[in-house]
Design a protein around this motif. Structure first.
Motif, PDB file in Angstrom:
ATOM      1  N   TRP A   1       0.988  -1.254   0.084  1.00 58.97           N
ATOM      2  CA  TRP A   1      -0.243  -0.129   0.209  1.00 58.97           C
ATOM      3  C   TRP A   1       1.091   1.233   0.024  1.00 58.97           C
ATOM      4  N   GLY A   2       2.046   1.129   0.465  1.00 58.45           N
ATOM      5  CA  GLY A   2       2.663   2.302   0.166  1.00 58.45           C
ATOM      6  C   GLY A   2       3.236   2.474  -1.126  1.00 58.45           C
ATOM      7  N   GLN A   3       3.482   1.355  -1.906  1.00 58.19           N
ATOM      8  CA  GLN A   3       3.590   1.574  -3.157  1.00 58.19           C
ATOM      9  C   GLN A   3       2.222   1.932  -4.012  1.00 58.19           C
ATOM     10  N   TRP A   4       1.209   1.813  -3.668  1.00 57.61           N
ATOM     11  CA  TRP A   4      -0.074   2.155  -4.035  1.00 57.61           C
ATOM     12  C   TRP A   4      -0.157   3.634  -3.995  1.00 57.61           C
ATOM     13  N   ILE A   5       0.083   4.192  -2.699  1.00 60.34           N
ATOM     14  CA  ILE A   5      -0.018   5.543  -2.348  1.00 60.34           C
ATOM     15  C   ILE A   5       1.062   6.321  -3.369  1.00 60.34           C
TER      16      ILE A   5
ATOM     17  N   TYR B   1       0.136   4.936  10.684  1.00 58.01           N
ATOM     18  CA  TYR B   1      -1.004   5.592  11.682  1.00 58.01           C
ATOM     19  C   TYR B   1      -2.327   5.629  10.824  1.00 58.01           C
ATOM     20  N   LEU B   2      -2.509   5.694   9.791  1.00 55.89           N
ATOM     21  CA  LEU B   2      -3.738   5.401   8.928  1.00 55.89           C
ATOM     22  C   LEU B   2      -4.025   4.101   8.471  1.00 55.89           C
ATOM     23  N   ARG B   3      -3.032   3.179   8.690  1.00 54.28           N
ATOM     24  CA  ARG B   3      -3.137   1.570   8.402  1.00 54.28           C
ATOM     25  C   ARG B   3      -3.775   1.010   9.688  1.00 54.28           C
ATOM     26  N   TYR B   4      -3.237   1.596  10.636  1.00 58.75           N
ATOM     27  CA  TYR B   4      -3.872   1.160  12.060  1.00 58.75           C
ATOM     28  C   TYR B   4      -5.340   1.236  12.126  1.00 58.75           C
ATOM     29  N   THR B   5      -6.032   2.335  11.529  1.00 57.73           N
ATOM     30  CA  THR B   5      -7.412   2.316  11.528  1.00 57.73           C
ATOM     31  C   THR B   5      -8.146   1.266  10.647  1.00 57.73           C
ATOM     32  N   ASP B   6      -7.429   0.400   9.898  1.00 56.34           N
ATOM     33  CA  ASP B   6      -8.194  -0.428   9.073  1.00 56.34           C
ATOM     34  C   ASP B   6      -7.033  -1.430   8.712  1.00 56.34           C
ATOM     35  N   PRO B   7      -6.455  -2.195   9.380  1.00 56.51           N
ATOM     36  CA  PRO B   7      -5.183  -3.009   9.135  1.00 56.51           C
ATOM     37  C   PRO B   7      -5.456  -4.106   8.353  1.00 56.51           C
ATOM     38  N   HIS B   8      -6.569  -4.628   8.244  1.00 56.09           N
ATOM     39  CA  HIS B   8      -6.521  -5.726   7.301  1.00 56.09           C
ATOM     40  C   HIS B   8      -6.964  -5.483   5.812  1.00 56.09           C
ATOM     41  N   ASN B   9      -7.351  -4.281   5.598  1.00 56.25           N
ATOM     42  CA  ASN B   9      -8.218  -4.072   4.325  1.00 56.25           C
ATOM     43  C   ASN B   9      -6.989  -4.562   3.022  1.00 56.25           C
ATOM     44  N   GLU B  10      -7.969  -5.172   2.197  1.00 54.73           N
ATOM     45  CA  GLU B  10      -7.198  -5.792   1.104  1.00 54.73           C
ATOM     46  C   GLU B  10      -7.276  -5.047  -0.089  1.00 54.73           C
TER      47      GLU B  10
ATOM     48  N   PHE C   1      -6.476   2.067   3.264  1.00 62.07           N
ATOM     49  CA  PHE C   1      -7.328   1.993   4.599  1.00 62.07           C
ATOM     50  C   PHE C   1      -8.597   2.583   3.785  1.00 62.07           C
ATOM     51  N   ALA C   2      -9.644   2.286   4.421  1.00 59.93           N
ATOM     52  CA  ALA C   2     -11.069   2.811   4.070  1.00 59.93           C
ATOM     53  C   ALA C   2     -10.909   4.138   4.406  1.00 59.93           C
ATOM     54  N   PRO C   3     -11.421   5.180   3.861  1.00 64.61           N
ATOM     55  CA  PRO C   3     -11.552   6.391   4.035  1.00 64.61           C
ATOM     56  C   PRO C   3     -12.474   7.114   5.547  1.00 64.61           C
ATOM     57  N   GLU C   4     -13.518   6.127   5.263  1.00 64.95           N
ATOM     58  CA  GLU C   4     -14.282   6.307   6.522  1.00 64.95           C
ATOM     59  C   GLU C   4     -13.834   5.872   7.924  1.00 64.95           C
ATOM     60  N   LYS C   5     -12.922   4.768   7.810  1.00 65.03           N
ATOM     61  CA  LYS C   5     -12.342   4.307   9.113  1.00 65.03           C
ATOM     62  C   LYS C   5     -11.402   5.291   9.349  1.00 65.03           C
ATOM     63  N   ALA C   6     -10.419   5.721   8.574  1.00 64.96           N
ATOM     64  CA  ALA C   6      -9.343   6.700   8.962  1.00 64.96           C
ATOM     65  C   ALA C   6     -10.301   8.056   9.291  1.00 64.96           C
TER      66      ALA C   6
ATOM     67  N   LYS D   1      -1.709  15.663   3.859  1.00 64.20           N
ATOM     68  CA  LYS D   1      -2.403  16.429   3.115  1.00 64.20           C
ATOM     69  C   LYS D   1      -2.315  15.893   1.400  1.00 64.20           C
ATOM     70  N   ALA D   2      -1.570  15.334   0.913  1.00 66.15           N
ATOM     71  CA  ALA D   2      -1.403  14.579  -0.266  1.00 66.15           C
ATOM     72  C   ALA D   2      -2.784  13.620  -0.311  1.00 66.15           C
ATOM     73  N   LEU D   3      -2.773  12.826   0.601  1.00 67.41           N
ATOM     74  CA  LEU D   3      -3.873  12.024   0.720  1.00 67.41           C
ATOM     75  C   LEU D   3      -5.359  12.540   0.769  1.00 67.41           C
ATOM     76  N   ARG D   4      -5.300  13.681   1.375  1.00 68.17           N
ATOM     77  CA  ARG D   4      -6.527  14.471   1.547  1.00 68.17           C
ATOM     78  C   ARG D   4      -6.904  14.874   0.035  1.00 68.17           C
ATOM     79  N   ASP D   5      -6.126  15.462  -0.593  1.00 65.76           N
ATOM     80  CA  ASP D   5      -6.267  16.080  -1.928  1.00 65.76           C
ATOM     81  C   ASP D   5      -6.453  14.771  -2.597  1.00 65.76           C
ATOM     82  N   MET D   6      -6.259  13.560  -2.388  1.00 61.56           N
ATOM     83  CA  MET D   6      -6.660  12.476  -3.375  1.00 61.56           C
ATOM     84  C   MET D   6      -8.190  11.864  -2.954  1.00 61.56           C
ATOM     85  N   GLY D   7      -8.666  12.558  -1.912  1.00 59.73           N
ATOM     86  CA  GLY D   7     -10.000  12.276  -1.586  1.00 59.73           C
ATOM     87  C   GLY D   7     -10.014  11.135  -0.653  1.00 59.73           C
ATOM     88  N   MET D   8      -8.962  10.914  -0.131  1.00 58.64           N
ATOM     89  CA  MET D   8      -8.884   9.756   1.016  1.00 58.64           C
ATOM     90  C   MET D   8      -9.075  10.256   2.370  1.00 58.64           C
ATOM     91  N   LEU D   9      -8.964  11.462   2.746  1.00 54.23           N
ATOM     92  CA  LEU D   9      -9.103  11.848   4.158  1.00 54.23           C
ATOM     93  C   LEU D   9      -9.843  13.207   4.083  1.00 54.23           C
TER      94      LEU D   9
END
Ligand code: ANZ
Ligand code: ZN
Length: 857
Positions: free
Chosen positions: A134-138, A529-538, A542-547, A575-583
């Protein structure tokens, strides 16, 4: 009575808590959330006292929050990529994963022995493909959005670590990891464009009320915003003539914060790395001297060169620039204190206003033209109002960098000059109108260089195709896995690992090569710290609503060494993830506590090489984890240094034994069903009881306040006061007296329970054993509600005040707690009547609850 035996109860409760899954996160939306987070550790093996302090603080906050009714997220993980694992693997001829996982196991066992309340099911391990995928995905999303760039530029190279470093990882010219001097190399590397967020990263520091000012200041300095102007100078040809065509592209632009000083520019400077410098001198008599300066400068880091106190070196290039305000020709020099990666790498030198230029001018005998003066300067009377230049040098011993009056500055003469002065605006406006300059803002912050030439990191998901060029790996092909069969000891690297390197192009299907650089490990810690909110998401990192439910982190705890690096990068990722609509928030960490260092008995930093390391495991073996926790919290405020002192630990251990007996006694008294009835006399015992009632309410209130402000040390001191009051009560209140009081038998027990609950976040095993075994409850104390308190009952009936005369304590008085101020004054004056004989009372000041101060003459 059962004795306190930490070695028996601690492992027993640890097992039982794990069996009951007591610390599993509940995700109960009916409660307010609280996200308590400690910076995840690098799995280096043994834990040290710094870890113990860091994680004890977090554990107290988490446990307290839970008892206060919050839905708590308190996770732990491992920042598991990085060089130490790779180096250890090379040394031992094994694989970094083996070393890393063994260390994780050791460290995790230690954390369990400390009784930390983590939900281990949420563990994030950075070297686990399920995480790094998911680091690669980001990274790919950032690439899509133009936040990733691969470019050639001079970079910091650590020859010891055999990799490049980000600017943030060069501390005073040295590698942050190994202290090796860093060199500059021209390399093609991958960057994340953190500079796109420079302004926001600066502005949003204002939202961070819960951060230490020092950390915010360090970030602001690092971002380093400077307002100024870019001004174009024309380059004269080799014979020294100004170009005939004023639109010729022979211009060099400078960045200056002081356009108001343009009339004082007496030479022009280029950085040794300035592109095009060599062209200026090629084949001339000046070439050799310039080369020498360039050569010497390449051996010194830019940071060091920019330091003010270093001796400056330079050489004349034989060329001249035209000053755009007055058409004057000024000589061009190369100077080693000019750095290439700030502004434009070219500077208009104004020795009268800039100390570095001043020193350079003195060394090379260049003119120092006074164009800005304070009115106390002897030249002021002579030059005030003089527009034409008549004085061309000064006998000052340093530059004048304050505000002052412009002189010898043409039509700007007489204006106020200085940073952000009216003269700055006037000159920029005029230059802009002529197309010779413009207002700009410069940031010191550089883009984040994230590629590393090492194996044990997250592979950059890119492919180099001879036909299609640089191609991102499709999301569906993630993760790009690190090959496990690599022989690091034999010198194999990703770049030489054929099976890894050779691939097919995802676009054309032709043969292609994988990118073999890995990402800086700070990319892993920028979003864990975002992954902890939804650690098993495949499906997603992370799901935006969890984060969005859990974030931002309510309390973050870690070392000051991350004031810039990790904390700045994480803010950028958010901030970058926010601008992608994830947060849907701007900042990841609302409150930041930077814990102080743990020093040895003599106040020295603990280190293996000094042999003065105090081992947490040994301390646990001696006194139990609860005492170590309580000691660490009690000895100093969490953000201050803590000097280790084993007597202090023994002292806390004694207190815990005392408090243990107290709870047992109080619980025993309750068993006797002693009934308290209406008290007749104001006996000592009844006083002690009254005092205990007050203390019970006061201390609960104080601990709540103290915990809320992370003042754990004063909270523990207050709990000690409560146990003192209880002991006083048990000592003075005989069985008969108890029988003569109004309080029910339940009060003894209530006090016992209050003490146990207040101690529960601090000494969790101690409290659990007393709660369940001695007080006979079923169910854990750690899920009990925090005790209530009544501020009214916490009030003392009477208070003791010191009476001072001119600041010296002369007497003590006892007054009713709610006495009127005038009555307190009168009582105070009466108590020191003798001392006031024949004196004139000027003023009487009452500090409620503390003192009466009488000022006499
Ligand atoms: C003329 C001048 C006159 C300057 C004066 C200062 C005082 P900050 O505040 O840090 O942004 N400068 C610009 N680029 C540089 C570089 N690449 N390497 C070294 N120095 C550089 O500093 C801005 C000032 O630093 C600029 O303003 C420039 O010197 C210098 F009385 O221009 B000044
Ligand atoms: Zn290094």
């Amino acid at each position: 009575m059962k004795p306190y035996n930490p070695h028996e109860i601690e492992p027993r409760w640890q097992t039982q808590w794990a069996d009951e899954d007591l610390y599993r996160v509940t995700e109960d939306a009916s409660k307010p959330k609280k996200y308590v987070l400690e910076m995840f550790p690098y799995p280096s093996g043994d834990i040290h006292m710094g870890h113990v302090r860091n994680y004890t603080i977090g554990d107290v906050v988490a446990r307290f929050s839970k008892m206060r009714g919050f839905d708590v997220l308190h996770p732990m993980g491992w920042d598991a990529f990085g060089l130490p694992a790779e180096n250890a693997a090379i040394k031992r001829n094994s694989h970094p994963a083996t070393w890393t996982h063994a260390n994780i196991d050791t460290q995790k066992a230690s954390f369990k022995r400390m009784g930390f309340s983590y939900d281990w099911d949420r563990t994030v391990v950075a070297c686990d493909p399920e995480y790094y995928r998911w680091g690669q995905w980001i990274f790919l999303q950032m690439w899509k959005r133009g936040l990733v760039e691969r470019r050639n530029s001079p970079v910091n190279w650590c020859s010891h670590c055999e990799t490049v470093l980000a600017n943030e990882q060069v501390i005073e010219g040295k590698c942050w990891r190994c202290d090796n001097e860093v060199e500059k190399r021209d390399l093609t590397q991958w960057y994340l464009k953190i500079t796109d967020y420079a302004q926001e990263l600066l502005d949003d520091l204002d939202q961070l009320d819960g951060w230490p000012d020092r950390v915010k200041q360090m970030q602001a300095n690092w971002i380093g915003r400077s307002e100024g102007a870019e001004i174009d100078f024309l380059l004269c040809d080799r014979t020294g003539n100004a170009p005939a065509d004023p639109m010729a592209d022979d211009t060099i632009t400078v960045f200056t914060t002081r356009p108001d000083t343009l009339f004082g520019c007496s030479f022009f400077l280029l950085a040794p790395e300035y592109q095009g410098l060599m062209e200026l001198v090629e084949g001339t008599e000046y070439e050799a001297a310039v080369c020498e300066v360039v050569e010497a400068a390449s051996k010194v880091s830019a940071v060091e060169r920019a330091q003010g106190d270093r001796e400056k070196h330079g050489a004349f290039t034989g060329r001249y620039m035209v000053n755009p305000v007055n058409g004057e020709k000024v000589p061009v020099w190369v100077a080693d204190y000019i750095v290439s990666d700030y502004g434009t790498g070219a500077v208009m030198a104004v020795p009268c206003g800039d100390q570095r230029d001043f020193e350079f001018a003195r060394k090379y005998d260049l003119p120092i033209i006074p164009i800005i003066l304070g009115d106390e300067d002897p030249l002021y009377a002579q030059l005030n109002g003089v527009q034409e230049r008549c004085v061309t040098t000064v006998d000052w011993d340093h530059a004048y960098d304050a505000e002052g009056t412009l002189v010898q500055s043409g039509k700007y003469t007489g204006m106020t000059g200085g940073k952000h002065s009216p003269a700055v605006d006037a000159i920029i406006d005029d230059l802009a109108a002529e197309g010779k300059g413009k207002k700009t803002v410069q940031f010191r912050l550089r883009d984040w260089l994230i590629s590393r030439q090492r194996y044990w990191g997250n592979p950059i998901p890119a492919v180099h195709c001879p036909t299609c060029g640089l191609v991102p790996v499709p999301e569906s092909d993630l993760p790009v896995r690190l090959p496990e069969d690599i022989d690091l000891a034999a010198g194999e690297t990703l770049a030489t690992h054929e099976a890894f390197v050779n691939t097919t192009c995802p676009v054309c299907g032709g043969p292609a090569k994988r990118e073999t650089d890995t990402m800086d490990t700070f990319t892993c810690s920028s979003w864990y710290y975002l992954r902890y909110t939804d650690p098993h998401n495949e499906e997603l990192p992370f799901a935006p609503e969890k984060a969005n439910r859990w974030m931002p982190v309510d309390q973050y705890i870690g070392g000051i060494e991350h004031a810039i690096l990790h904390l700045l990068y994480s803010r950028f990722y958010t901030k970058a993830l926010r601008d992608m609509g994830m947060l849907d928030f701007d900042e990841p960490f609302m409150n930041l506590l930077t814990q102080g260092m743990v020093l040895d008995e003599h106040g020295d930093v603990m280190s293996k090489s000094k042999g003065n390391v105090i081992s947490p495991e040994e301390m646990i073996a001696g006194y139990g984890a609860d005492a170590v926790r309580a000691y660490i919290l009690f000895m100093a405020p969490p953000d201050k240094e803590l000097q280790w002192n084993e007597d202090g630990l023994a002292g806390i251990y004694k207190f815990m034994n005392r408090a243990w007996r107290m709870v047992c006694d109080l619980a025993g008294a309750a068993d006797e069903e002693t009934l308290f009835q209406a008290g007749a006399s104001e006996s000592e015992g009844e006083q002690a009881l009254k005092q205990l009632v007050r203390e019970r309410h006061r201390v609960v209130g104080k601990v709540v306040d103290d915990f809320a402000r992370n003042n754990f040390n004063t909270a523990i001191a207050a709990i000690m006061e409560l146990t003192n009051a209880a002991s006083d009560y048990l000592r003075k209140c005989s069985a008969e007296e108890r029988a003569a009081c109004t309080f029910s038998r339940d009060f003894d027990r209530e006090v016992a329970e209050v003490i146990v609950k207040l101690m529960a976040p601090i000494a969790p095993h101690w409290a659990e054993e007393l709660w369940q075994d001695v007080l006979g409850h079923t169910g854990s104390v750690h899920v009990q509600p925090w005790p209530e308190f009544d501020p009214e009952q916490a009030k003392a009936d009477e208070v003791e005040l010191a009476v001072q005369v001119n600041g010296k304590v002369k007497a003590k008085i006892v007054v009713a707690a709610d006495a009127a101020e005038d009555d307190v004054k009168a009582a105070g004056l009466a108590s020191v009547e003798a001392a006031l004989e024949g004196k004139d009372v000027k003023k009487v000041v009452v500090v409620p609850g503390r003192l009466v101060n009488i000022v006499v003459k």
